[in-house]
Scaffold this motif. Structure first.
Motif, mmCIF file in Angstrom:
data_model
loop_
_atom_site.group_PDB
_atom_site.id
_atom_site.type_symbol
_atom_site.label_atom_id
_atom_site.label_comp_id
_atom_site.label_asym_id
_atom_site.label_seq_id
_atom_site.Cartn_x
_atom_site.Cartn_y
_atom_site.Cartn_z
ATOM 1 N N MET A 204 0.852 -1.185 0.000
ATOM 2 C CA MET A 204 0.000 0.000 0.000
ATOM 3 C C MET A 204 0.891 1.241 0.000
ATOM 4 N N PRO A 205 0.597 2.251 -0.836
ATOM 5 C CA PRO A 205 1.401 3.468 -0.866
ATOM 6 C C PRO A 205 1.346 4.202 0.465
ATOM 7 N N ASP A 206 2.345 5.013 0.702
ATOM 8 C CA ASP A 206 2.401 5.824 1.908
ATOM 9 C C ASP A 206 1.291 6.866 1.857
ATOM 10 N N ILE A 207 0.373 6.806 2.803
ATOM 11 C CA ILE A 207 -0.778 7.705 2.816
ATOM 12 C C ILE A 207 -0.334 9.162 2.923
ATOM 13 N N GLN A 208 0.740 9.424 3.638
ATOM 14 C CA GLN A 208 1.209 10.801 3.790
ATOM 15 C C GLN A 208 1.546 11.420 2.441
ATOM 16 N N PHE A 209 2.028 10.618 1.505
ATOM 17 C CA PHE A 209 2.389 11.103 0.183
ATOM 18 C C PHE A 209 1.187 11.693 -0.542
ATOM 19 N N THR A 210 0.006 11.156 -0.298
ATOM 20 C CA THR A 210 -1.175 11.581 -1.033
ATOM 21 C C THR A 210 -2.108 12.495 -0.241
ATOM 22 N N ASP A 211 -1.764 12.814 0.982
ATOM 23 C CA ASP A 211 -2.660 13.635 1.809
ATOM 24 C C ASP A 211 -3.091 14.913 1.109
ATOM 25 N N GLU A 212 -2.161 15.632 0.483
ATOM 26 C CA GLU A 212 -2.529 16.909 -0.109
ATOM 27 C C GLU A 212 -3.507 16.738 -1.260
ATOM 28 N N VAL A 213 -3.439 15.641 -1.977
ATOM 29 C CA VAL A 213 -4.387 15.399 -3.060
ATOM 30 C C VAL A 213 -5.778 15.148 -2.507
ATOM 31 N N PHE A 214 -5.867 14.451 -1.378
ATOM 32 C CA PHE A 214 -7.168 14.120 -0.829
ATOM 33 C C PHE A 214 -7.876 15.314 -0.201
ATOM 34 N N ASP A 215 -7.189 16.425 -0.031
ATOM 35 C CA ASP A 215 -7.863 17.620 0.457
ATOM 36 C C ASP A 215 -8.777 18.218 -0.608
ATOM 37 N N ILE A 216 -8.684 17.721 -1.814
ATOM 38 C CA ILE A 216 -9.530 18.178 -2.909
ATOM 39 C C ILE A 216 -10.714 17.226 -3.012
ATOM 40 N N GLU A 217 -11.892 17.779 -2.919
ATOM 41 C CA GLU A 217 -13.084 16.942 -3.015
ATOM 42 C C GLU A 217 -13.910 17.348 -4.221
ATOM 43 N N TYR A 218 -14.464 16.364 -4.854
ATOM 44 C CA TYR A 218 -15.316 16.577 -6.015
ATOM 45 C C TYR A 218 -16.758 16.250 -5.634
ATOM 46 N N GLN A 219 -17.675 16.768 -6.417
ATOM 47 C CA GLN A 219 -19.101 16.563 -6.172
ATOM 48 C C GLN A 219 -19.716 15.804 -7.340
ATOM 49 N N VAL A 220 -20.846 15.174 -7.098
ATOM 50 C CA VAL A 220 -21.595 14.542 -8.175
ATOM 51 C C VAL A 220 -21.903 15.613 -9.219
ATOM 52 N N GLY A 221 -21.652 15.289 -10.463
ATOM 53 C CA GLY A 221 -21.882 16.229 -11.564
ATOM 54 C C GLY A 221 -20.616 16.913 -12.048
ATOM 55 N N ASP A 222 -19.533 16.872 -11.252
ATOM 56 C CA ASP A 222 -18.271 17.482 -11.683
ATOM 57 C C ASP A 222 -17.686 16.692 -12.847
ATOM 58 N N ALA A 223 -17.126 17.405 -13.816
ATOM 59 C CA ALA A 223 -16.400 16.769 -14.912
ATOM 60 C C ALA A 223 -14.933 16.692 -14.519
ATOM 61 N N VAL A 224 -14.322 15.549 -14.752
ATOM 62 C CA VAL A 224 -12.909 15.343 -14.426
ATOM 63 C C VAL A 224 -12.220 14.688 -15.619
ATOM 64 N N THR A 225 -10.924 14.918 -15.717
ATOM 65 C CA THR A 225 -10.120 14.276 -16.746
ATOM 66 C C THR A 225 -9.220 13.258 -16.068
ATOM 67 N N ILE A 226 -9.247 12.054 -16.546
ATOM 68 C CA ILE A 226 -8.431 10.988 -15.969
ATOM 69 C C ILE A 226 -6.987 11.202 -16.396
ATOM 70 N N VAL A 227 -6.060 10.909 -15.486
ATOM 71 C CA VAL A 227 -4.639 11.107 -15.765
ATOM 72 C C VAL A 227 -4.264 10.448 -17.093
ATOM 73 N N PRO A 228 -3.252 11.006 -17.799
ATOM 74 C CA PRO A 228 -2.915 10.498 -19.129
ATOM 75 C C PRO A 228 -2.241 9.133 -19.152
ATOM 76 N N SER A 229 -1.733 8.688 -18.030
ATOM 77 C CA SER A 229 -1.134 7.358 -17.954
ATOM 78 C C SER A 229 -1.493 6.753 -16.604
#
Length: 112
Positions: A1-26
Motif C-alpha cells: 500500500m502506498p504511503d498515505i502521507q504522500f497523497t494527503d494533499e491530493v485528498f484535500d480536494i473533493e469533487y461533487q456529483v456532476g463534476d467533470a474530471v479528466t483521468i490522468v494520461p497514464s
C-alpha cells in the motif's frame, strides 16, 4: 500500500456529483485505492462523477477516510480517487504530466 502521507494533499480536494474530471494520461499505479487495468483504457478521457463513497484506508478504521468516486465513463464499475484526476494536480498548482515516456524512449534519451 502506498504511503498515505504522500497523497494527503491530493485528498484535500473533493469533487461533487456532476463534476467533470479528466483521468490522468497514464496509469497511476501509486493510487491508494488501487489502479486496475480496467481503468487504463480511460486514461486521458473526460468523465462525469455520478457517485461519491467514503472509504477508509486502514484496518479497523485506523487510517483516514478517502472519497472514492464513481464515474459515468466505466458504468460505475471502478472506484477512483482524486489522485486519478488531472484536475487535482492543477488545483494544487502543479503542472499535470501530459505525456509519459516509455522505457525505450527513456533509455534512448539516456543513451543506454
Amino acid at each position: 500500500m502506498p504511503d498515505i502521507q504522500f497523497t494527503d494533499e491530493v485528498f484535500d480536494i473533493e469533487y461533487q456529483v456532476g463534476d467533470a474530471v479528466t483521468i490522468v494520461p497514464s496509469p497511476n499505479y501509486e493510487c491508494p485505492l488501487a489502479w486496475l487495468e480496467s481503468m487504463t483504457e480511460h486514461c486521458g478521457e473526460t468523465a462525469t462523477i455520478v457517485g461519491v463513497e467514503t472509504l477508509n484506508l486502514g484496518p479497523d478504521g485506523n487510517f483516514r477516510d478517502v472519497a472514492g468516486y464513481l464515474l459515468d465513463i466505466d458504468h460505475h464499475r471502478d472506484t477512483w480517487d482524486a489522485s486519478c484526476f488531472v484536475e487535482s494536480y492543477e488545483r494544487l498548482g502543479t503542472a499535470p504530466v501530459l505525456e509519459v515516456a516509455s522505457a525505450q524512449e527513456l533509455n534512448e534519451f539516456l543513451g543506454v
